[in-house]
Enzyme design. Structure first.
Site, PDB file in Angstrom:
ATOM      1  CB  VAL A   1     -11.212   6.300   3.018  1.00  0.00           C
ATOM      2  CG1 VAL A   1     -12.116   6.891   1.621  1.00  0.00           C
ATOM      3  CG2 VAL A   1     -11.744   4.605   2.549  1.00  0.00           C
TER       4      VAL A   1
ATOM      5  CG  HIS B   1     -12.140   1.921  -8.560  1.00  0.00           C
ATOM      6  ND1 HIS B   1     -11.276   2.244  -7.273  1.00  0.00           N
ATOM      7  CD2 HIS B   1     -11.409   2.890  -9.609  1.00  0.00           C
ATOM      8  CE1 HIS B   1     -10.228   2.335  -7.828  1.00  0.00           C
ATOM      9  NE2 HIS B   1      -9.983   2.389  -8.734  1.00  0.00           N
TER      10      HIS B   1
ATOM     11  CB  ALA C   1     -15.188   9.121  -1.070  1.00  0.00           C
TER      12      ALA C   1
ATOM     13  CD  GLN D   1     -16.784   1.682  -8.062  1.00  0.00           C
ATOM     14  OE1 GLN D   1     -16.393   2.173  -8.276  1.00  0.00           O
ATOM     15  NE2 GLN D   1     -16.720   0.267  -6.744  1.00  0.00           N
TER      16      GLN D   1
ATOM     17  NE  ARG E   1     -13.327  -3.875  -9.608  1.00  0.00           N
ATOM     18  CZ  ARG E   1     -13.516  -3.825  -8.067  1.00  0.00           C
ATOM     19  NH1 ARG E   1     -13.683  -4.242  -7.278  1.00  0.00           N
ATOM     20  NH2 ARG E   1     -14.090  -2.416  -7.876  1.00  0.00           N
TER      21      ARG E   1
ATOM     22  CD1 TRP F   1     -11.029  -2.607  -7.575  1.00  0.00           C
ATOM     23  CD2 TRP F   1      -9.016  -2.350  -6.168  1.00  0.00           C
ATOM     24  NE1 TRP F   1     -11.137  -1.866  -6.628  1.00  0.00           N
ATOM     25  CE2 TRP F   1     -10.198  -1.324  -5.467  1.00  0.00           C
ATOM     26  CE3 TRP F   1      -7.486  -2.164  -5.492  1.00  0.00           C
ATOM     27  CZ2 TRP F   1     -10.069  -0.379  -4.512  1.00  0.00           C
ATOM     28  CZ3 TRP F   1      -7.964  -1.120  -5.094  1.00  0.00           C
ATOM     29  CH2 TRP F   1      -8.549  -1.228  -3.998  1.00  0.00           C
TER      30      TRP F   1
END
Length: 306
Positions: free
Chosen positions: A231, A148, A274, A188, A174, A134
């Site tokens: 995740v 995000h 997610a 997003q 970003r 990022w």
């Protein structure tokens, strides 16, 4: 203007008729009566004529205006230009409608975020190499422009107990160069579901249904292993395009146990999934747009197509 000048010259305080009437005092009594009566008759006649002439002028002016500004009520009305929704907004509504129909709620969060929620609560501690994924726009540390909408995972789970089913639409930022497929600011949609007994099969079923709702039942969808720090396991979801092969449309996965533990959930009891996707990329696929920079160039030739 000429009529007003005449009134002042004849009937004004220093007008000709006024001067005559003031001279009555020099006449004897009998002449004063006769001339006074004639003077009053003359004044009344002149005032009546003045009023009539004023009405004639006004009526003539109104008639001229009416003739010049005549409206033909039988003609069709002129079309009124109306606004329209930006293509990103349209796709955002389609995305949120699809997930709301599956039982998700919509929440929003701050665009100026803390490092704690943007990274640390998502299993990306200080010094972790995943932070390089990022390109962050920092303010006065530890504040930043969120990279995000995922920080709302932690914010939501801190405030409620499972079951949790939310989607988070919002704008992200970003620090990166812009080209046909990259923008420094974009939207997003983050999604999160946490409950007892949630499995990867629930993730696949939910996202398959989403893809069918958005792209139609004839489109094929592929899941492929990928890495995201928050995740485990992680996947990216691709949609097949005619003549273009597979194109990634979102990232997803099962919520990392450390993320669950960080907000006080028992990872032995609760599981969840997610996902995150970019509405602009979805719009590019749906409408055949070849350059993401069109969305924010404010070119009406582009925007009027949607």
């Amino acid at each position: 203007d000429e009529l007003e000048q005449w009134r002042v010259r004849i009937l004004g305080r220093r007008g000709e008729l006024t001067g005559i009437l003031r001279g009555l005092a020099q006449l004897d009594l009998e002449e004063r009566r006769q001339v006074g009566a004639l003077g009053n008759q003359a004044k009344a006649a002149l005032e009546e004529g003045l009023e009539k002439r004023g009405r004639d002028i006004s009526e003539a002016r109104l008639a001229q205006v009416a003739d010049l500004e005549r409206i033909d009520v039988t003609l069709p009305g002129r079309p009124v230009a109306t606004g329209r929704l930006h293509p990103t907004t349209q796709v955002l509504r389609e995305i949120t409608d699809a997930f709301v129909a599956m039982g998700f709620s919509i929440v929003e969060g701050p665009e100026v975020e803390w490092d704690h929620y943007n990274f640390e609560m998502l299993n990306i501690p200080q010094g972790h190499p995943a932070r390089d994924m990022w390109n962050t726009l920092w303010g006065q540390r530890p504040m930043l422009l969120r990279t995000h909408t995922s920080p709302m995972q932690a914010r939501v789970m801190e405030s409620v107990q499972p079951p949790v089913r939310v989607i988070v639409p919002g704008k992200c930022y970003r620090y990166e160069a812009t080209d046909a497929t990259h923008e420094w600011h974009f939207y997003q949609v983050e999604g999160l579901a946490v409950d007892e007994g949630i499995t990867f099969a629930d993730l696949k079923g939910t996202l398959y249904e989403f893809a069918r709702r958005l792209f139609g039942t004839e489109r094929k969808v592929r899941f492929r292993c990928d890495y995201f720090p928050f995740v485990e396991p992680g996947v990216d979801i691709c949609r097949i395009c005619r003549g273009s092969g597979w194109i990634e449309i979102m990232g997803a996965g099962m919520v990392h146990p450390r993320v669950l533990a960080g907000v006080g959930y028992d990872p032995e009891k609760y599981t969840g999934f997610a996902f995150g996707l970019g509405p602009e990329r979805i719009a590019m696929l749906k409408y055949g747009i070849d350059d993401i920079r069109h969305f924010y160039s404010n070119d009406l030739r582009f925007l009027r197509q949607f």
